[in-house]
Design a protein around this motif. Structure first.
Motif, PDB file in Angstrom:
ATOM      1  N   GLY A 227      26.363 -38.741  22.704  1.00 21.81           N
ATOM      2  CA  GLY A 227      27.057 -37.676  23.422  1.00 21.81           C
ATOM      3  C   GLY A 227      26.185 -36.471  23.708  1.00 21.81           C
ATOM      4  N   GLY A 228      25.052 -36.339  23.063  1.00 25.14           N
ATOM      5  CA  GLY A 228      24.170 -35.204  23.300  1.00 25.14           C
ATOM      6  C   GLY A 228      24.646 -33.918  22.673  1.00 25.14           C
ATOM      7  N   SER A 229      25.705 -33.979  21.847  1.00 21.92           N
ATOM      8  CA  SER A 229      26.256 -32.760  21.254  1.00 21.92           C
ATOM      9  C   SER A 229      25.817 -32.567  19.811  1.00 21.92           C
ATOM     10  N   GLY A 230      24.923 -33.425  19.313  1.00 19.29           N
ATOM     11  CA  GLY A 230      24.476 -33.312  17.941  1.00 19.29           C
ATOM     12  C   GLY A 230      23.547 -32.116  17.746  1.00 19.29           C
ATOM     13  N   LYS A 231      23.380 -31.747  16.479  1.00 16.24           N
ATOM     14  CA  LYS A 231      22.548 -30.596  16.151  1.00 16.24           C
ATOM     15  C   LYS A 231      21.748 -30.892  14.900  1.00 16.24           C
ATOM     16  N   VAL A 232      20.445 -30.713  14.992  1.00 12.35           N
ATOM     17  CA  VAL A 232      19.571 -30.917  13.841  1.00 12.35           C
ATOM     18  C   VAL A 232      19.355 -29.575  13.149  1.00 12.35           C
ATOM     19  N   MET A 233      19.685 -29.520  11.868  1.00  9.47           N
ATOM     20  CA  MET A 233      19.583 -28.281  11.099  1.00  9.47           C
ATOM     21  C   MET A 233      18.527 -28.465  10.006  1.00  9.47           C
ATOM     22  N   LYS A 234      17.410 -27.723  10.143  1.00 12.42           N
ATOM     23  CA  LYS A 234      16.314 -27.825   9.179  1.00 12.42           C
ATOM     24  C   LYS A 234      16.089 -26.532   8.412  1.00 12.42           C
ATOM     25  N   ASN A 235      16.024 -25.427   9.136  1.00 12.03           N
ATOM     26  CA  ASN A 235      15.656 -24.151   8.517  1.00 12.03           C
ATOM     27  C   ASN A 235      16.865 -23.284   8.164  1.00 12.03           C
ATOM     28  N   GLU A 236      18.069 -23.763   8.472  1.00 17.60           N
ATOM     29  CA  GLU A 236      19.267 -22.975   8.166  1.00 17.60           C
ATOM     30  C   GLU A 236      19.522 -22.959   6.662  1.00 17.60           C
ATOM     31  N   SER A 237      20.314 -21.995   6.254  1.00 20.34           N
ATOM     32  CA  SER A 237      20.649 -21.873   4.833  1.00 20.34           C
ATOM     33  C   SER A 237      21.654 -22.955   4.436  1.00 20.34           C
ATOM     34  N   THR A 238      21.804 -23.108   3.131  1.00 25.19           N
ATOM     35  CA  THR A 238      22.752 -24.098   2.606  1.00 25.19           C
ATOM     36  C   THR A 238      24.176 -23.795   3.055  1.00 25.19           C
ATOM     37  N   GLU A 239      24.527 -22.497   3.097  1.00 22.05           N
ATOM     38  CA  GLU A 239      25.870 -22.111   3.513  1.00 22.05           C
ATOM     39  C   GLU A 239      26.114 -22.481   4.975  1.00 22.05           C
ATOM     40  N   GLU A 240      25.100 -22.274   5.821  1.00 27.22           N
ATOM     41  CA  GLU A 240      25.257 -22.596   7.237  1.00 27.22           C
ATOM     42  C   GLU A 240      25.396 -24.108   7.450  1.00 27.22           C
ATOM     43  N   LYS A 241      24.639 -24.887   6.699  1.00 23.43           N
ATOM     44  CA  LYS A 241      24.742 -26.339   6.812  1.00 23.43           C
ATOM     45  C   LYS A 241      26.123 -26.826   6.346  1.00 23.43           C
ATOM     46  N   ALA A 242      26.586 -26.265   5.241  1.00 21.63           N
ATOM     47  CA  ALA A 242      27.903 -26.652   4.732  1.00 21.63           C
ATOM     48  C   ALA A 242      29.001 -26.279   5.717  1.00 21.63           C
ATOM     49  N   GLN A 243      28.865 -25.093   6.348  1.00 27.50           N
ATOM     50  CA  GLN A 243      29.848 -24.667   7.333  1.00 27.50           C
ATOM     51  C   GLN A 243      29.856 -25.600   8.539  1.00 27.50           C
ATOM     52  N   ALA A 244      28.671 -26.077   8.958  1.00 28.85           N
ATOM     53  CA  ALA A 244      28.592 -26.997  10.088  1.00 28.85           C
ATOM     54  C   ALA A 244      29.279 -28.324   9.783  1.00 28.85           C
ATOM     55  N   ILE A 245      29.073 -28.808   8.561  1.00 25.95           N
ATOM     56  CA  ILE A 245      29.745 -30.048   8.152  1.00 25.95           C
ATOM     57  C   ILE A 245      31.250 -29.842   8.105  1.00 25.95           C
ATOM     58  N   PHE A 246      31.669 -28.708   7.574  1.00 27.62           N
ATOM     59  CA  PHE A 246      33.100 -28.405   7.482  1.00 27.62           C
ATOM     60  C   PHE A 246      33.736 -28.324   8.867  1.00 27.62           C
ATOM     61  N   ASP A 247      33.055 -27.688   9.800  1.00 28.35           N
ATOM     62  CA  ASP A 247      33.576 -27.583  11.170  1.00 28.35           C
ATOM     63  C   ASP A 247      33.678 -28.956  11.828  1.00 28.35           C
ATOM     64  N   LEU A 248      32.716 -29.836  11.557  1.00 28.81           N
ATOM     65  CA  LEU A 248      32.760 -31.188  12.115  1.00 28.81           C
ATOM     66  C   LEU A 248      33.951 -31.980  11.588  1.00 28.81           C
ATOM     67  N   LEU A 249      34.208 -31.852  10.287  1.00 28.51           N
ATOM     68  CA  LEU A 249      35.340 -32.564   9.700  1.00 28.51           C
ATOM     69  C   LEU A 249      36.665 -32.091  10.285  1.00 28.51           C
ATOM     70  N   ILE A 250      36.761 -30.793  10.539  1.00 30.18           N
ATOM     71  CA  ILE A 250      37.980 -30.270  11.165  1.00 30.18           C
ATOM     72  C   ILE A 250      38.084 -30.766  12.603  1.00 30.18           C
ATOM     73  N   GLU A 251      36.978 -30.767  13.320  1.00 32.16           N
ATOM     74  CA  GLU A 251      36.970 -31.213  14.719  1.00 32.16           C
ATOM     75  C   GLU A 251      37.385 -32.691  14.828  1.00 32.16           C
ATOM     76  N   GLU A 252      36.918 -33.481  13.875  1.00 29.42           N
ATOM     77  CA  GLU A 252      37.245 -34.918  13.887  1.00 29.42           C
ATOM     78  C   GLU A 252      38.609 -35.199  13.231  1.00 29.42           C
ATOM     79  N   LYS A 253      39.299 -34.153  12.787  1.00 29.69           N
ATOM     80  CA  LYS A 253      40.621 -34.258  12.184  1.00 29.69           C
ATOM     81  C   LYS A 253      40.629 -35.088  10.901  1.00 29.69           C
ATOM     82  N   VAL A 254      39.491 -35.069  10.195  1.00 28.13           N
ATOM     83  CA  VAL A 254      39.440 -35.714   8.894  1.00 28.13           C
ATOM     84  C   VAL A 254      40.163 -34.866   7.853  1.00 28.13           C
ATOM     85  N   ILE A 255      40.014 -33.542   7.983  1.00 26.93           N
ATOM     86  CA  ILE A 255      40.754 -32.613   7.144  1.00 26.93           C
ATOM     87  C   ILE A 255      41.502 -31.652   8.039  1.00 26.93           C
ATOM     88  N   ARG A 256      42.525 -31.024   7.486  1.00 27.46           N
ATOM     89  CA  ARG A 256      43.359 -30.101   8.275  1.00 27.46           C
ATOM     90  C   ARG A 256      43.477 -28.768   7.529  1.00 27.46           C
TER      91      ARG A 256
END
Length: 256
Positions: A227-256
Motif C-alpha cells: 500500500g505504500g503507507s508503511g513507515k520505518v522507524m529507526k531513530n525515534e524514541s521508544t515512546e514514539e514507536k510504541a505510540q505508532a504501534i498503538f495507533d496501528l492497532l486502533i486503525e486496524e480495529k484490533v483494540i478499541r
C-alpha cells in the motif's frame, strides 16, 4: 398405518434486521414433515399462542398448530418432553438450533435423552420409512451426503441443506386453527439470571504472512509494503514507536 411425525417450531430472528420471522431450519423441518406425512403432520410450538410468526408456518398449508402455552421465562424442554411422551410419535423433526433465545442447539439432545430416543443430527432428507426403520441422508461439508438407517422412533435435526421451505400464504395462515394447551410451568433458572445485549463486532485480524522457509520469511520481512503507507522507524524514541504501534492497532480495529 401412517407414521406419526411431529415438527417442532420456534420464533426465528432475521440476521440483519433482527425482526421476528419463520425460522429457516424449522421451516425446512416442516417442509420435510409435509413431504413425509402431508396433512397428517403435527406441528408443535412451546410459547405464546398469540405470536403472529406462527401464522407464517401455518401458511405453508397447515390446518392447525398446537401451542403449549407458557411464559418466555419457562423451560420449553419440560413442556415438549411431557407432550411428546404422550403422543407416541415415530419421528420428531427440529432445526439444528433456534435463531433467538439461547440458540445453543441443545434442545433436541435434551429431548432425546428425556425420551430415551436416538438423535440423528444434520439430516438433509428422509428418503424412506419402512419396516420400523428410516433411511436418511446426512448433510456433510462441501455438499456431500451420507446414507444411514435409523430405527423408529427418533429425533432428527434438519440441516440448512434440506429442501427449502415453501412460500407462506397469508390467507391460509390466518384461517389455521391455533390449538392452545397448558404447558409445564417449570422456570428456566439458568436463563433467568442471564442478560442479553447486542453482539459486538469481532476485532479485525492483522494479515499475517505464512512462510515455510527462512528465505520466505526474510523476503516477507524486507518487502516493501504494497500500500505504500508503511513507515520505518529507526531513530525515534521508544515512546514514539510504541505510540505508532498503538495507533496501528486502533486503525486496524484490533483494540478499541
Amino acid at each position: 398405518m401412517p407414521h406419526k411425525i411431529i415438527s417442532l417450531i420456534s420464533v426465528g430472528r432475521h440476521p440483519q434486521s433482527g425482526r421476528a420471522r419463520r425460522s429457516d431450519q424449522d421451516g425446512r423441518a416442516v417442509e420435510l414433515g409435509l413431504k413425509l406425512s402431508g396433512s397428517q403432520l403435527e406441528v408443535v410450538h412451546a410459547g405464546d399462542s398469540e405470536e403472529p410468526v406462527l401464522r407464517q408456518y401455518a401458511g405453508m398449508g397447515l390446518a392447525e398448530i398446537t401451542i403449549l402455552e407458557q411464559d418466555q421465562s419457562m423451560d420449553a424442554v419440560a413442556s415438549l418432553s411431557t407432550y411428546l411422551a404422550s403422543r407416541d410419535a415415530d419421528i420428531v423433526l427440529t432445526g439444528v438450533r433456534s435463531e433467538s433465545g439461547e440458540s445453543s442447539g441443545m434442545v433436541p439432545y435434551i429431548l432425546a435423552e428425556a425420551l430415551g430416543w436416538p438423535l440423528v443430527a444434520r439430516v438433509a432428507d428422509i428418503v424412506e420409512i419402512k419396516d420400523g426403520t428410516a433411511e436418511v441422508l446426512l448433510a456433510l461439508p462441501r455438499g456431500q451426503r451420507r446414507a444411514a438407517t435409523v430405527k423408529l422412533p427418533f429425533i432428527a435435526t434438519i440441516d440448512s441443506a434440506a429442501q427449502e421451505a415453501r412460500q407462506s400464504a397469508y390467507g391460509p395462515g390466518l384461517r389455521a386453527n391455533m390449538v392452545a394447551q397448558s404447558g409445564a410451568n417449570e422456570l428456566d433458572e439458568l436463563r433467568a439470571n442471564w442478560s442479553e445485549a447486542p453482539a459486538k463486532p469481532r476485532p479485525k485480524r492483522l494479515k499475517m504472512v505464512k512462510a515455510k522457509t527462512a528465505a520466505d520469511r526474510f523476503k516477507a520481512a524486507t518487502a516493501k509494503p504494497a500500500g505504500g503507507s508503511g513507515k520505518v522507524m529507526k531513530n525515534e524514541s521508544t515512546e514514539e514507536k510504541a505510540q505508532a504501534i498503538f495507533d496501528l492497532l486502533i486503525e486496524e480495529k484490533v483494540i478499541r
